[in-house]
Write an enzyme that holds these catalytic residues in place. Sequence first.
Site, mmCIF file in Angstrom:
data_model
loop_
_atom_site.group_PDB
_atom_site.id
_atom_site.type_symbol
_atom_site.label_atom_id
_atom_site.label_comp_id
_atom_site.label_asym_id
_atom_site.label_seq_id
_atom_site.Cartn_x
_atom_site.Cartn_y
_atom_site.Cartn_z
ATOM 1 N N ALA A 29 0.804 -1.223 0.000
ATOM 2 C CA ALA A 29 0.000 0.000 0.000
ATOM 3 C C ALA A 29 0.839 1.277 0.000
ATOM 4 O O ALA A 29 0.437 2.294 -0.577
ATOM 5 C CB ALA A 29 -0.928 0.002 1.209
ATOM 6 N N THR A 33 0.151 5.455 -1.743
ATOM 7 C CA THR A 33 -0.473 6.513 -0.946
ATOM 8 C C THR A 33 -0.287 7.883 -1.602
ATOM 9 O O THR A 33 -1.173 8.727 -1.520
ATOM 10 C CB THR A 33 0.061 6.539 0.504
ATOM 11 O OG1 THR A 33 1.483 6.486 0.476
ATOM 12 C CG2 THR A 33 -0.463 5.377 1.299
ATOM 13 N N ARG A 41 -5.207 -0.833 5.927
ATOM 14 C CA ARG A 41 -4.888 -1.446 7.219
ATOM 15 C C ARG A 41 -4.214 -0.489 8.194
ATOM 16 O O ARG A 41 -3.989 -0.836 9.341
ATOM 17 C CB ARG A 41 -3.969 -2.658 7.008
ATOM 18 C CG ARG A 41 -4.685 -3.812 6.343
ATOM 19 C CD ARG A 41 -3.774 -5.013 6.207
ATOM 20 N NE ARG A 41 -4.507 -6.163 5.703
ATOM 21 C CZ ARG A 41 -4.769 -6.376 4.418
ATOM 22 N NH1 ARG A 41 -4.359 -5.517 3.512
ATOM 23 N NH2 ARG A 41 -5.436 -7.438 4.041
ATOM 24 N N GLN A 106 0.843 -6.548 -3.621
ATOM 25 C CA GLN A 106 -0.305 -6.801 -2.750
ATOM 26 C C GLN A 106 -1.424 -5.815 -3.068
ATOM 27 O O GLN A 106 -2.499 -5.907 -2.499
ATOM 28 C CB GLN A 106 0.099 -6.611 -1.278
ATOM 29 C CG GLN A 106 1.156 -7.586 -0.789
ATOM 30 C CD GLN A 106 1.605 -7.228 0.625
ATOM 31 O OE1 GLN A 106 2.341 -6.268 0.844
ATOM 32 N NE2 GLN A 106 1.150 -7.994 1.597
ATOM 33 N N HIS A 126 -3.423 -10.122 -4.340
ATOM 34 C CA HIS A 126 -4.753 -9.862 -3.772
ATOM 35 C C HIS A 126 -5.754 -9.442 -4.831
ATOM 36 O O HIS A 126 -6.801 -8.885 -4.518
ATOM 37 C CB HIS A 126 -4.665 -8.803 -2.663
ATOM 38 C CG HIS A 126 -3.801 -9.223 -1.508
ATOM 39 N ND1 HIS A 126 -3.283 -8.347 -0.578
ATOM 40 C CD2 HIS A 126 -3.350 -10.449 -1.127
ATOM 41 C CE1 HIS A 126 -2.552 -9.014 0.305
ATOM 42 N NE2 HIS A 126 -2.578 -10.289 -0.011
ATOM 43 N N CYS A 134 -17.276 -12.882 -12.808
ATOM 44 C CA CYS A 134 -18.271 -13.840 -12.313
ATOM 45 C C CYS A 134 -17.515 -14.914 -11.549
ATOM 46 O O CYS A 134 -16.538 -15.480 -12.054
ATOM 47 C CB CYS A 134 -19.044 -14.454 -13.469
ATOM 48 S SG CYS A 134 -20.058 -15.865 -12.951
ATOM 49 N N SER A 200 5.527 -2.076 1.895
ATOM 50 C CA SER A 200 4.768 -3.141 2.560
ATOM 51 C C SER A 200 5.353 -3.365 3.939
ATOM 52 O O SER A 200 6.567 -3.421 4.100
ATOM 53 C CB SER A 200 4.839 -4.447 1.777
ATOM 54 O OG SER A 200 4.235 -5.499 2.533
ATOM 55 N N SER A 201 4.487 -3.501 4.924
ATOM 56 C CA SER A 201 4.966 -3.780 6.278
ATOM 57 C C SER A 201 5.214 -5.268 6.483
ATOM 58 O O SER A 201 5.656 -5.686 7.546
ATOM 59 C CB SER A 201 3.958 -3.273 7.305
ATOM 60 O OG SER A 201 3.822 -1.876 7.179
ATOM 61 N N ASP A 242 10.582 8.514 2.816
ATOM 62 C CA ASP A 242 9.481 8.640 1.869
ATOM 63 C C ASP A 242 9.786 7.892 0.566
ATOM 64 O O ASP A 242 10.824 8.115 -0.076
ATOM 65 C CB ASP A 242 9.254 10.127 1.578
ATOM 66 C CG ASP A 242 8.226 10.326 0.486
ATOM 67 O OD1 ASP A 242 7.067 9.910 0.692
ATOM 68 O OD2 ASP A 242 8.585 10.882 -0.568
HETATM 69 ZN ZN LIG Z 1 -21.053 -16.346 -15.040
#
Ligand SMILES: [Zn+2]
Length: 253
Positions: A29, A33, A41, A106, A126, A134, A200-201, A242
């Site tokens: 993340a 930012t 999180r 992630q 993720h 679908c 990432s942490s 940073d």
């Molecule tokens: Zn479908």
Amino acid sequence: MIAPDLQTATETLRDLVETSRAIVPFTGAGISTESGIPDFRSPGGIWTRMAPIQFDDFLASQEMRDESWRRRFAMEEQFGSARPGRGHQALVSLFRAGKSPGLITQNIDNLHQASGIPHACVVELHGNTTYATCLDCDKRYELDWVKQAFEASGRAPDCPDCLGHIKTATVSFGQAMPEDAMRRAEELTFACDLFIVVGSSLVVWPAAGFPLMAKRNGARLVIVNREPTEFDDIADLVVHLDIGSVLEPFIAG
Ligand SMILES: [Zn+2]
């Protein structure tokens, strides 16, 4: 070594980059930012204010599917307008220079692809929230279509083809990790000689296992993250500054 200042961080990282042939970034993340994507999180982040919807609940209840989509539409202002930041630009520069075969992320924000890294070279642990699929037949749906259908009926739509449930292409809490993404992430990790964690942490397993895997396989490890991580001790370079400022010098042209 923990870089004491920005110049040391940049110079040390440049040495590592120049002496590597296969660099695999692993992003979280923190790289997004500065693009306006909130860190869900972090303290005050959305998951600390509102319980995430579990995958089983999404499957079991039309109300939960409606609520899940209402939350997603409410975030479109942030996701829809986000543009790649300096970190993304630096990583696509490494990719285009032939230094990096691909990256593991992630994040679900699509910003690495938006920066110019081909979809096939971005491993999303993720998933991706900028489109939907679908759950039964895997057909892809654009968010605009889902929104129109939702607004027309007042309910989260099911797949017109097979009546399966339609969900953002993300991996929800309680949903199995995607096997294909995990396998490709392992392949990248084992093929690299420099593994760079960015933003990432490293607290979410099994994703957090990759830096350890890389290190044990002989790669050098860099961690660029505002906060300390539990892997700082085994890293060859740790930078708590940073991200955009640290990576900006690596943006080509
Ligand atoms: Zn479908």
